[in-house]
Every structure is written in C-alpha cells, then in structure tokens.
Design an enzyme around this catalytic site. Sequence first.
Site, PDB file in Angstrom:
ATOM      1  CB  ILE A 206      -1.190   8.462   6.045  1.00 23.27           C
ATOM      2  CG1 ILE A 206      -0.635   9.604   5.015  1.00 23.27           C
ATOM      3  CG2 ILE A 206      -2.785   8.260   5.254  1.00 23.27           C
ATOM      4  CD1 ILE A 206      -1.367  10.681   5.036  1.00 23.27           C
ATOM      5  NE  ARG A 295      13.755  -5.064  -3.118  1.00 24.00           N
ATOM      6  CZ  ARG A 295      13.652  -4.140  -2.325  1.00 24.00           C
ATOM      7  NH1 ARG A 295      14.311  -2.996  -2.143  1.00 24.00           N
ATOM      8  NH2 ARG A 295      12.190  -4.170  -1.600  1.00 24.00           N
TER       9      ARG A 295
HETATM   10  C1  MV4 Z   1       4.279   5.833   6.358  1.00 21.73           C
HETATM   11  C2  MV4 Z   1       3.083   5.737   7.214  1.00 21.73           C
HETATM   12  C3  MV4 Z   1       2.012   6.774   7.430  1.00 21.73           C
HETATM   13  N1  MV4 Z   1       2.424   7.874   6.871  1.00 21.73           N
HETATM   14  N2  MV4 Z   1       4.324   7.422   6.020  1.00 21.73           N
HETATM   15  C4  MV4 Z   1       7.049   3.424   5.303  1.00 21.73           C
HETATM   16  C5  MV4 Z   1       7.828   2.184   5.306  1.00 21.73           C
HETATM   17  C6  MV4 Z   1       6.991   1.180   5.488  1.00 21.73           C
HETATM   18  N3  MV4 Z   1       7.834  -0.185   5.992  1.00 21.73           N
HETATM   19  C7  MV4 Z   1       6.135   1.572   6.694  1.00 21.73           C
HETATM   20  N4  MV4 Z   1       6.055   3.040   6.293  1.00 21.73           N
HETATM   21  C8  MV4 Z   1       4.813   3.746   6.415  1.00 21.73           C
HETATM   22  N5  MV4 Z   1       5.018   4.975   6.043  1.00 21.73           N
HETATM   23  C9  MV4 Z   1       3.234   8.184   6.215  1.00 21.73           C
HETATM   24  N6  MV4 Z   1       3.580   9.344   5.699  1.00 21.73           N
HETATM   25  C10 MV4 Z   1       2.852   4.232   7.789  1.00 21.73           C
HETATM   26  C11 MV4 Z   1       3.792   3.655   7.453  1.00 21.73           C
HETATM   27  C12 MV4 Z   1       3.558   2.399   8.105  1.00 21.73           C
HETATM   28  C13 MV4 Z   1       4.072   2.023   9.543  1.00 21.73           C
HETATM   29  C14 MV4 Z   1       5.055   2.886   9.941  1.00 21.73           C
HETATM   30  C15 MV4 Z   1       5.447   2.881  11.648  1.00 21.73           C
HETATM   31  C16 MV4 Z   1       5.193   1.579  11.987  1.00 21.73           C
HETATM   32  C17 MV4 Z   1       4.493   0.472  11.348  1.00 21.73           C
HETATM   33  C18 MV4 Z   1       3.525   0.710   9.905  1.00 21.73           C
HETATM   34  C19 MV4 Z   1       3.170  -0.335   9.237  1.00 21.73           C
HETATM   35  C20 MV4 Z   1       2.833   0.021   8.174  1.00 21.73           C
HETATM   36  C21 MV4 Z   1       2.988   1.128   7.391  1.00 21.73           C
END
Ligand code: MV4
Length: 451
Positions: A206, A295
């Site tokens: 996303i 938690r």
């Molecule tokens: C995602 C996402 C977009 N699409 N999942 C999951 C754990 C959290 N710390 C970040 N996560 C994300 N999960 C889907 N299906 C976007 C994030 C995300 C992110 C991912 C990679 C690098 C930086 C990020 C920053 C915020 C959110």
Amino acid sequence: MMNLFKKVLIANRGEIAVRIIRACHELGIKTAVVYSDVDRETLPVRLADEAICIGPAQPAQSYLNIPAIITAAEITDAEAIHPGYGFLAENAQFVEACNASAITFIGPSADNIRDGGDKARARQIMTKKGVPVVPGSDAPVKSEKDAVEIAKAIGFPVILKASAGGGGRGMRIVHKEKDLSQLYHTANKEAFAAFGNGDLYLEKYITEMRHIEVQLLADNYGNVIHLGERECSIQRRHQKLIEESPYVFADAKFRKRVGDTAVKAAKAMKYRNAGTVEFILDNDNEIYFMEINTRIQVEHPVTEMVTGIDIIKEQIMIAAGKKLDKKQQDIKVSGHSIECRINAEDPVRFVPQPGRIDLFIPPGGPGVRVDSAAFTGWTVPAHYDSLISKLIVYGKDREEAIARMRRALREFTVEGIKTTIPFFLKILDDPDFISGNFKTNFLEIKDINKQ
Ligand code: MV4
C-alpha cells in the site's frame, strides 16, 4: 473488590518500570524491581519497595535472563511479574516459566504471544475469522518461484515481510517482477540472521497509508472492549516518534468500525489482557489488519489521557482474575492527546547520545504529563534504547494539544546530552502536521531531519 496481588515484580527498567511502580502503589500493591549493574542509581530502584541486581548491563545476562528473574520473584515473594515492553514482554517461554513457578504473568497467554509473534499465522487466523487483511499470501511463501507466482497474482508492488518479524527487519518492497528473486534472498537471509527463522510472506504494498492502531482490554472470561484508536504514522525507520489519540479524522462511525474490527481480531485468537491491533488505513479509508502487539505499548498514555482509564491498572486487575468492570458503552473518548518520544539522540542524524544529564527540568502545568526515569545527574547508559522521556499533553481539542506540546517542548530543559526535542519543535510548526495531512512517509517527504 477481589484480592489483588500483595507484591508485583517489575522485570524492566526506565520509564516503563516507573510507570508500573506508580500503578502498583496506587492499587496498594508492593513492588520489587530487577536491575542491571549499570542501572543501580536509577529512579525505578529508588521508587520500588525492593530492588534486586540480576546481572551485568548486557540484556542477555540481566533483563533477558529468565532464571535470574524467576529467582528474583521467588526470593522477594512476588506473586506476579509485569514485563513492561521489550525485553521478555513477548517471550512465550518466559510466560511458561512463570506458569511453571506459579507466578502470574501480567499479560497475555503464551499462545497469544506465539500467535501474535508469527505474523503469517496471525494473518491466517484473521482471514479465517473474516477480519480484513491486505491481499497477500495465505502462508509463508515456500520458495522464490512460489513468491513470483503469488506476487504476479496480487500485482506489483508487493512487500515481503518476515513471519517472525518486527522493526522492519526482513522487510522489502518489490516494485517489479525482475527484482523479486534478489530481494527475496536478501530478506530471507536478513530474517534468518535476526530471528533464526527466514520465513517470509507477501502482501500487496500500500503505497500511501496511515498507521492506525486500537487499544484493547480483554479479561480472562472472554469480555473484550476497545479504548479507541491511536494515529502513529509519524515514524522513522519503524520507530514511532509521535502518537496521538483520537485520529484527527475519526468520527463515531469510523471509531466503531475500526474498534469493532479490533475486538473481532482479539476474539478470533481468544486474546486476554491488554493488547493492540495495528491497521493499515489506505486512501480509500479501508482498514486492514497488519499485526497484533501482545504487550503494553510505549504510546499507551495518549489513550489513558482521552479515556481516563489507567491501562496498567487494568492489566494488573485482569491478571488477578477480575472481570472487566466497564462495558463498551461506558468508554468515552474526549479531548485530544499527543505524545512525543524524547530520545537521547542527535536531533538531525538520530545517533544515540548516551552520557551524563547535567540538568533535567521537565515541563509541567495544565494538561502536561511526563513519563520518564531521567533526572539531573543520571547517566544514560549506552546498552539500552535511547528513550529518556515521553512528553504527553492533553487538550480540549487537537489545536490546544498542539499549542501545549509546543510550549512544553520549549520549557523542557535537558543539558549535557543531545535530545530529539528540537526535531519535534520543527514538526509541530509544519503546516501538514498541523492540518493532519500526513501519512507514514511524512518524514521522508519532508526531509525534516536533513539540512
Ligand atoms: C506495509 C506497508 C505497505 N503495505 N504493509 C509494517 C511494519 C511497519 N514498521 C511498517 N510496515 C509497513 N507495512 C503493506 N502491505 C508499509 C509499511 C511501512 C513501511 C515499509 C517499508 C519501509 C518503510 C515503511 C514506513 C512505514 C510503513
């Protein structure tokens, strides 16, 4: 009232240890705290009724040392252990060690922790029970070939995530099919190195999202309520920096939708005690289950400020076998709360700045709460995380909360080490922060910490 514990052992340090000691003492419960060699001269050690040194600074030899902590509970006659967050808070083996010694673990069951810790399994449980998840693999992908097939079916971009994951390790965004095999292998290696388990699952990526999460309370008798949502999109390298409640654009209808979904998620896994369901909120206002945190979380105070509920006390009462004394309709969210995590870090490059605090003068006054274990003369050790204070404000609305946060940050004096206070002052003046117009990519877009 049913008998609570006579004494609780706190298996943590820093601000959360202080927070738990406060809740216990208000409930008339005696406290014992464990500490490492470098934590002898600290606030939790002073505030607890008893303190026991359990080993050297290295977490593996102290705050993660299960036998040492169980022994500390036994020799202090503590009936229960509160693990705080981090360290042993989400360690199912620790829960089982407590159970085996007839000590109550103040938190979820070992099974809850295993279900929540295995992100691919949590996704499966939610899918089966009709909780919306982002389109993706219904189990860890078995091979690179498997990954390519599933990714093509979902459509690019996709995100690879570690089943055992957390903190962004083993996570890779994949924009094109040709990049998938290489990213699959590096993510798999990284996940194996970090967690001893290289399993990966896939989700549709996303591209623009908010991170919204819901605070839950679940008693041992299947009663589950939610305490509304928190907006946690302002983060850097998977570390949240600012959290607030309520979500600026949440109305009663949105709160009910996301809250009911979180309650459904908790019931799907027979969850108990306090927990948090994290959601992706996309640009079409759709919510998707991301994971469940088994938690108490760092950012729990913003929920306490807008609901008037002491979540740590609730955790203790639930663990003591009390039935929830509130129903969903008793929960009212009023006003607005914001938290800034003040870290002992360079405010530009976010490099940890351990060292002696020569002067520490926290702010106060109306609507200001400081959850902290810092004081003048305390030396921030290099061995643990760099959180030194949580500054939490409450206002009648978001505008008042922002004004209060700004003046409280200006009052906040920390000398001797660098902190992230100047960074927060910049964010609070940003028009997009003020209007609520931001997503998880806020800091990357703004380059607020580059000069
Ligand atoms: C995602 C996402 C977009 N699409 N999942 C999951 C754990 C959290 N710390 C970040 N996560 C994300 N999960 C889907 N299906 C976007 C994030 C995300 C992110 C991912 C990679 C690098 C930086 C990020 C920053 C915020 C959110």
